[in-house]
Design a protein around this motif. Structure first.
Motif, PDB file in Angstrom:
ATOM      1  N   GLU A 147      25.621  50.081  26.121  1.00 27.47           N
ATOM      2  CA  GLU A 147      24.357  49.361  26.284  1.00 27.47           C
ATOM      3  C   GLU A 147      23.821  48.834  24.943  1.00 27.47           C
ATOM      4  O   GLU A 147      22.801  48.142  24.916  1.00 27.47           O
ATOM      5  N   ASN A 148      24.498  49.151  23.868  1.00 25.49           N
ATOM      6  CA  ASN A 148      24.023  48.693  22.561  1.00 25.49           C
ATOM      7  C   ASN A 148      24.161  47.181  22.422  1.00 25.49           C
ATOM      8  O   ASN A 148      25.055  46.566  23.013  1.00 25.49           O
ATOM      9  N   GLU A 149      23.274  46.600  21.617  1.00 23.89           N
ATOM     10  CA  GLU A 149      23.335  45.173  21.315  1.00 23.89           C
ATOM     11  C   GLU A 149      23.143  44.986  19.811  1.00 23.89           C
ATOM     12  O   GLU A 149      22.789  45.925  19.090  1.00 23.89           O
ATOM     13  N   ILE A 150      23.366  43.774  19.343  1.00 20.03           N
ATOM     14  CA  ILE A 150      23.125  43.448  17.939  1.00 20.03           C
ATOM     15  C   ILE A 150      22.477  42.072  17.845  1.00 20.03           C
ATOM     16  O   ILE A 150      22.819  41.160  18.598  1.00 20.03           O
ATOM     17  N   ASN A 163      28.180  30.142  20.322  1.00 20.98           N
ATOM     18  CA  ASN A 163      28.715  30.968  21.417  1.00 20.98           C
ATOM     19  C   ASN A 163      28.654  32.458  21.119  1.00 20.98           C
ATOM     20  O   ASN A 163      29.501  33.234  21.576  1.00 20.98           O
ATOM     21  N   VAL A 164      27.673  32.848  20.327  1.00 20.92           N
ATOM     22  CA  VAL A 164      27.433  34.256  20.013  1.00 20.92           C
ATOM     23  C   VAL A 164      25.998  34.576  20.400  1.00 20.92           C
ATOM     24  O   VAL A 164      25.061  33.991  19.840  1.00 20.92           O
ATOM     25  N   PRO A 165      25.777  35.481  21.354  1.00 21.17           N
ATOM     26  CA  PRO A 165      24.402  35.805  21.766  1.00 21.17           C
ATOM     27  C   PRO A 165      23.674  36.606  20.690  1.00 21.17           C
ATOM     28  O   PRO A 165      24.294  37.238  19.829  1.00 21.17           O
ATOM     29  N   GLY A 166      22.344  36.551  20.739  1.00 19.69           N
ATOM     30  CA  GLY A 166      21.548  37.372  19.828  1.00 19.69           C
ATOM     31  C   GLY A 166      21.385  36.798  18.447  1.00 19.69           C
ATOM     32  O   GLY A 166      21.062  37.528  17.509  1.00 19.69           O
ATOM     33  N   VAL A 184       9.536  38.608   5.732  1.00 20.89           N
ATOM     34  CA  VAL A 184      10.654  37.701   6.013  1.00 20.89           C
ATOM     35  C   VAL A 184      10.827  37.431   7.506  1.00 20.89           C
ATOM     36  O   VAL A 184      11.409  36.409   7.882  1.00 20.89           O
ATOM     37  N   PHE A 185      10.320  38.309   8.384  1.00 21.89           N
ATOM     38  CA  PHE A 185      10.447  38.087   9.825  1.00 21.89           C
ATOM     39  C   PHE A 185       9.286  37.277  10.395  1.00 21.89           C
ATOM     40  O   PHE A 185       9.301  36.932  11.581  1.00 21.89           O
ATOM     41  N   ASP A 186       8.277  36.989   9.593  1.00 22.22           N
ATOM     42  CA  ASP A 186       7.045  36.407  10.124  1.00 22.22           C
ATOM     43  C   ASP A 186       7.269  35.095  10.881  1.00 22.22           C
ATOM     44  O   ASP A 186       6.541  34.787  11.835  1.00 22.22           O
ATOM     45  N   SER A 187       8.257  34.320  10.464  1.00 18.48           N
ATOM     46  CA  SER A 187       8.500  33.024  11.107  1.00 18.48           C
ATOM     47  C   SER A 187       9.384  33.133  12.349  1.00 18.48           C
ATOM     48  O   SER A 187       9.602  32.138  13.044  1.00 18.48           O
ATOM     49  N   GLY A 188       9.882  34.320  12.638  1.00 13.44           N
ATOM     50  CA  GLY A 188      10.796  34.500  13.774  1.00 13.44           C
ATOM     51  C   GLY A 188      10.067  34.851  15.050  1.00 13.44           C
ATOM     52  O   GLY A 188      10.224  35.950  15.594  1.00 13.44           O
ATOM     53  N   LYS A 189       9.283  33.926  15.560  1.00 16.35           N
ATOM     54  CA  LYS A 189       8.443  34.184  16.738  1.00 16.35           C
ATOM     55  C   LYS A 189       9.273  34.623  17.945  1.00 16.35           C
ATOM     56  O   LYS A 189       8.976  35.632  18.592  1.00 16.35           O
ATOM     57  N   ASP A 190      10.318  33.876  18.270  1.00 14.63           N
ATOM     58  CA  ASP A 190      11.146  34.218  19.442  1.00 14.63           C
ATOM     59  C   ASP A 190      11.822  35.569  19.252  1.00 14.63           C
ATOM     60  O   ASP A 190      11.896  36.375  20.189  1.00 14.63           O
ATOM     61  N   PHE A 191      12.328  35.800  18.062  1.00 16.38           N
ATOM     62  CA  PHE A 191      12.974  37.081  17.751  1.00 16.38           C
ATOM     63  C   PHE A 191      12.011  38.243  17.923  1.00 16.38           C
ATOM     64  O   PHE A 191      12.334  39.247  18.567  1.00 16.38           O
ATOM     65  N   LEU A 192      10.792  38.116  17.370  1.00 16.35           N
ATOM     66  CA  LEU A 192       9.809  39.196  17.454  1.00 16.35           C
ATOM     67  C   LEU A 192       9.349  39.417  18.885  1.00 16.35           C
ATOM     68  O   LEU A 192       9.132  40.572  19.309  1.00 16.35           O
TER      69      LEU A 192
END
Length: 351
Positions: A147-150, A163-166, A184-192
């Motif tokens: 069940e792990n993801e990256i 063609n690489v998810p995530g 550094v993550f502040d601009s990653g809205k979709d990621f957060l």
């Protein structure tokens, strides 16, 4: 992105550097300390190898080399450890090894349940590596738990991984390694948004509360530093009778002083002494790269030079003052008289 909604028990940093863990912490994604949080791993393959072999060769002493007073590296797997040494890798190796073994065991325990790994991609070369080796990467990631993801985080200018998810692209052009490292993550809205939606709410809230307490301490330190700088400026502008205070409080200081720390504060303190006609014999610093160089016309020496001299030593640093005081005490030299820069400055200003 991932189609299946799943709840991860933890998010775990796989580097490449401290900014990944620091930003995870800010955004409520970091619950514990793991092996790669504060390690610079320029070779993602080295990280994957450690995971694949269950850390069998992690921190083998024969692979390690101390590169500065606070940094060592694993030459075989290109891992850099910039935060673990106080003075000597050889003397502190057992303590460091035990600390990382605890983090490794925590890693093993955590991945018994679904986790999501986060890797900040160093650049184009690593992006190409991920593109070409994705199947093997996933085999290693899911080898612990199916069940792990990256998640892979890329800079705006890094080549795309197809063609690489995530994969998420941040709206930044470089990995920050300064006072903005937590941002550094502040601009990653979709990621957060993805991360928040896939972690238990109670864990997310607890993580944020811990980060807030830690950040508050850092903010208090920053304010203390700014206040100290203002006091130093006041002294330099001759708003205080600094010479009178220094001479009265520290007998025979006119014979000269050593300043421990050849950084910002050390140079400021040296200027204050010069303006008051007090000789600075030398800077002392733990960084070997500074030894036998000159800062502001003053030679920088190895701390071992203090073992057989007499006189005052001004500890010209804020964050590591207690560590340096303990280091000087270990020299067992009764002729050394240690003075806290912070106390000295405050005494002058409040006189």
């Amino acid at each position: 992105m991932y189609r299946e909604k799943k709840i991860f028990k933890s998010y775990i940093s796989l580097g490449w550097y401290c900014g990944t863990a620091a930003s995870m912490e800010k955004h409520g994604l970091r619950s514990f300390a793991y092996p790669f949080d504060w390690v610079s791993s320029l070779d993602f393959g080295g990280v994957l190898y450690q995971m694949e072999t269950n850390f069998a060769e992690f921190l083998e002493y024969d692979n390690l080399e101390q590169t500065s007073i606070t940094t060592f590296r694993d030459m075989k797997y290109n891992l850099i450890f910039p935060h673990d040494i106080e003075l000597s890798l050889k003397k502190e190796y057992s303590k460091i090894y035990e600390k990382y073994q605890r983090r490794i065991q925590r890693f093993r325990d955590s991945i018994e349940e679904p986790v999501c790994f986060i890797r900040s991609v160093t650049g184009d070369k690593e992006a190409e590596y991920i593109q070409n080796n994705y199947e093997n990467i996933i085999k290693i990631i899911k080898g612990y738990n199916c069940e792990n993801e990256i998640i892979f985080l890329l800079l705006a200018g890094t080549r795309k991984i197809t063609n690489v998810p995530g994969c998420y692209v941040l709206d930044i052009n470089e990995w920050r390694d300064d006072e903005k490292i937590r941002d550094v993550f502040d601009s990653g809205k979709d990621f957060l948004e993805y991360c928040k939606a896939h972690i238990e709410e109670s864990a997310y809230t607890e993580n944020l509360q811990f980060a807030k307490r830690k950040y508050t301490k850092e903010e208090e330190f920053r304010k203390e530093s700014e206040l100290l700088k203002q006091k130093i400026l006041k002294i330099k502008n001759n708003d205080c009778n600094s010479r009178k205070v220094i001479v009265e409080k520290f007998p025979k200081i006119e014979e000269g002083v050593y300043i421990f720390g050849a950084g910002y504060y050390g140079k400021e303190i040296a200027e204050i002494f010069r303006k008051n006609n007090i000789s600075v014999r030398a800077f002392i610093d733990n960084n070997p790269q500074k030894w036998d160089t000159f800062q502001e016309g003053i030679q920088v020496l190895n701390p071992n030079n203090l073992k057989n001299v007499q006189g005052y030593v001004i500890i010209a640093m804020l964050r590591n003052e207690n560590t340096i005081a303990a280091q000087l005490k270990n020299y067992e030299n009764p002729g050394l008289k240690c003075i806290s820069m912070k106390k000295m400055i405050c005494d002058i200003v409040t006189f």
